[in-house]
Scaffold this motif. Structure first.
Motif, mmCIF file in Angstrom:
data_model
loop_
_atom_site.group_PDB
_atom_site.id
_atom_site.type_symbol
_atom_site.label_atom_id
_atom_site.label_comp_id
_atom_site.label_asym_id
_atom_site.label_seq_id
_atom_site.Cartn_x
_atom_site.Cartn_y
_atom_site.Cartn_z
ATOM 1 N N GLY A 83 0.824 -1.209 0.000
ATOM 2 C CA GLY A 83 0.000 0.000 0.000
ATOM 3 C C GLY A 83 0.854 1.252 0.000
ATOM 4 N N GLN A 108 -12.092 -6.760 0.754
ATOM 5 C CA GLN A 108 -11.072 -5.874 1.308
ATOM 6 C C GLN A 108 -11.576 -5.165 2.564
ATOM 7 O OE1 GLN A 108 -7.520 -5.088 0.002
ATOM 8 N NE2 GLN A 108 -7.992 -5.030 2.165
ATOM 9 N N SER A 113 -10.060 1.445 -3.816
ATOM 10 C CA SER A 113 -9.718 0.035 -4.027
ATOM 11 C C SER A 113 -10.444 -0.484 -5.262
ATOM 12 C CB SER A 113 -10.147 -0.817 -2.817
ATOM 13 O OG SER A 113 -9.435 -0.454 -1.678
ATOM 14 N N ARG A 119 -2.989 -3.502 -1.026
ATOM 15 C CA ARG A 119 -4.231 -3.708 -1.792
ATOM 16 C C ARG A 119 -4.003 -4.663 -2.955
ATOM 17 N NH1 ARG A 119 -5.533 1.813 -5.014
ATOM 18 N NH2 ARG A 119 -4.175 1.391 -6.779
#
Ligand code: XMP
Length: 551
Positions: free
Chosen positions: A137, A205, A190, A173
């Protein structure tokens, strides 16, 4: 001097008679006696990667009436297999799949062919292990987000709107889904916020288990019912049936003792064990003289008079007060009360003769938080290792019928067994009792003053329908005197403090914003009805920096 009373039910009473008594207590509603589930009840295994929300996932699944257990990510297959899971949930966790030694899902999760739901880190683990790509990330996504479903309809979102609010809390992610998967939902930050392979493997997620994801329960239900094919058979009634059978098998012809404290956990434990084995169980209730008004009578009424349990009632008030004489240090009070309890309990247990088991109200959160939960499950324990305190010569096996239950489930089971609501919904009360709510020396007079004030607090809180919403609400007697005026006279009286807090787990707590008119009523009644009290104050401290109790 300890005076003890023993009331014994007749030896030849059949177990079925106990079941009938319990039925009577429940207003004639029969308890389920048939085995509805078979040995293999439906269950889901939650693989724990260490998220702060892991326990919450387990609670939410149970709320959907599906049994589940939280298992470490390196749990052996034999252990998981004994659950006969219908699916796996992979929890979130603090790691990144790129960390050296990052925890991953064991091979059996994939080889089982069972449905899998990966949540947050669980999704990243799925992606990483199944050949997709997780990107470290660049920035964390934390908080609310709007989730939009892709055109592909997935059963995980059945019955839900095309867009909904979800709660995000992640660093890494998903950059690319594994082969055979498609993206089924996205958020602004996302692009792959949910994925699925059409064969029961789903990754999310966001966190469906937290209250900040309002539709989270439906999402979990969809996974459990529509994808795993669960039916939702985990109910208090079924738990009672299964436990009764398990306890009978384990105890066989043995003898069990149990310390009753008046708290929910020990009350439900004793009732359940009694339900299973009747008078093979003996309960010991030590009245330490530090209980609240009518508490001892309530326990005697419920367990001895109504349920006809073997109950040894020990009024050890004199003994405890003697030991507390002159003690003002809170930690010394705790030690004195704890040690004296062990002595009295030991003496009484020794009189029973040979005992094989000690029933304890250990709950699932304690089990999860302990280092090696399973090693304790059937361990033979020596007296002095046990918090209850047992005769030195005894080797007992722990019987912990609630060890896989959460507190709210324990309450439901208590109600199912016919325990009075008052007992099932009792707020927590500390072992050292009123001794740590009387600042300074504990005397009979000061106990009476506190009991009278506490009674009023409890009554008024209950009348205002706030008792269940508060974690605890009670009176405290500080070691303070203050000047007042009553009629034409000056008084120099005691001060009573009112404490009421809201909390999830007692680790932190907030002082309750009680309505002013309720506080006014409590204050007025205490000043008028409790002799010697001329001032009432309300404690507006939270924890931290204060604690819930004053000592
Ligand atoms: P504190 O005062 O530390 O309390 O915020 C947290 C919770 O624990 C209870 N408590 C005790 N319970 N023995 C107990 O069994 C104790 O010595 C004790 N001290 C505090 C307190 O009532 C609250 O629920």
């Amino acid at each position: 001097m300890v005076s003890s009373r023993r009331v014994t039910t007749s030896d030849d009473m059949e177990i079925s008679t106990y079941l009938e008594i319990a039925e009577e207590l429940r207003g004639g509603q029969p308890l389920p006696r048939e085995e509805p589930l078979g040995r293999e009840r439906e269950a889901v295994a939650v693989i724990d990667f260490g998220s702060q929300y892991s326990m919450l996932i387990a609670r939410r699944v149970r709320e959907c009436h599906v049994y589940c257990e939280l298992l470490p990510h390196d749990a052996a297959w034999e252990r998981v297999a004994s659950l006969h899971p219908k699916g796996f949930i992979l929890s979130g966790g603090p790691a990144s799949v790129y960390d050296p030694g990052a925890p991953l899902a064991p091979d059996y999760v994939y080889e089982s062919g069972l449905p899998i739901l990966g949540i947050c880190y669980g999704l990243q683990v799925l992606t990483h292990q199944l050949g997709g790509r997780v990107a470290p990330g660049m920035r964390c996504e934390y908080g609310h987000a709007i989730l939009h479903q892709n055109a592909t309809e997935s059963p995980i979102f059945a019955g839900l709107p095309p867009s909904m609010t979800v709660w995000m809390s992640h660093g890494d992610r998903i950059e690319e889904v594994p082969p055979g998967f498609t993206t089924i939902a996205f958020t602004e930050n996302s692009p792959i916020a949910a994925m699925g392979n059409g064969h029961g493997i789903i990754g999310l997620q966001f966190h469906p288990e937290v209250a900040h994801t309002p539709q989270g329960k439906t999402i979990l239900e969809n996974f459990l019912y529509k994808i795993c094919g669960c039916q939702g058979t985990w109910t208090p009634g079924n738990f009672v049936v299964e436990s009764v059978r398990g306890i009978r098998e384990e105890v066989s012809g043995g003898k069990v003792i149990c310390a009753l404290s008046g708290g929910v956990d020990s009350a439900v434990t004793a009732t359940l064990v009694h339900h299973a084995i009747g008078d093979q169980l003996t309960c010991i209730f030590v009245n330490n003289g530090l209980l609240r008004r009518e508490e001892d009578e309530r326990i005697l009424n419920t367990f001895q008079r109504n349920m006809k349990m073997n109950l040894i009632y020990v009024d050890a008030t004199d003994r405890f007060l003697e030991k507390l004489n002159g003690v003002i240090d809170p930690e010394v009070k705790r030690r004195v009360v704890g040690e004296e309890f062990i002595r009295v309990f030991e003496e009484e247990a020794a009189r029973i003769g040979k005992v094989d088991f000690l029933a304890q109200g250990t709950l699932y959160p304690d089990v999860i938080e302990s280092v090696s939960p399973e090693s304790r499950a059937s361990a033979k324990i020596k007296t002095h290792h046990n918090v209850g305190g047992l005769p030195k010569t005894m080797t007992l096996t722990l019987l912990e019928p609630l060890r896989y239950l959460f507190k709210d489930e324990v309450r439901e089971v208590g109600l199912e067994l016919g325990l009075p609501e008052e007992m099932v919904w009792r707020q927590p009360f500390p072992g050292p009792g009123l001794a740590i709510r009387i600042i300074g020396e504990v005397t009979r007079e000061r106990l009476e003053t506190l009991r009278a004030a506490d009674w009023i607090v409890m009554n008024e809180i209950k009348k205002a329908n706030l008792y269940r919403q508060l974690w605890q609400s009670f009176a405290v007697l500080p070691d303070v005197r203050s000047v007042g005026v009553m009629g034409d006279y000056r008084t120099y009286g005691h001060v009573v403090a009112i404490r009421a807090v809201t909390s999830e787990d007692a680790m932190t707590a907030d002082w309750a914003r009680l309505p002013y008119d309720l506080l006014a009523r409590i204050s007025n009644r205490i000043a008028n009805e409790v002799p010697g009290v001329n001032r009432v104050v309300y404690d507006i401290s939270s924890k931290p920096p204060s604690t819930i109790e004053w000592e």
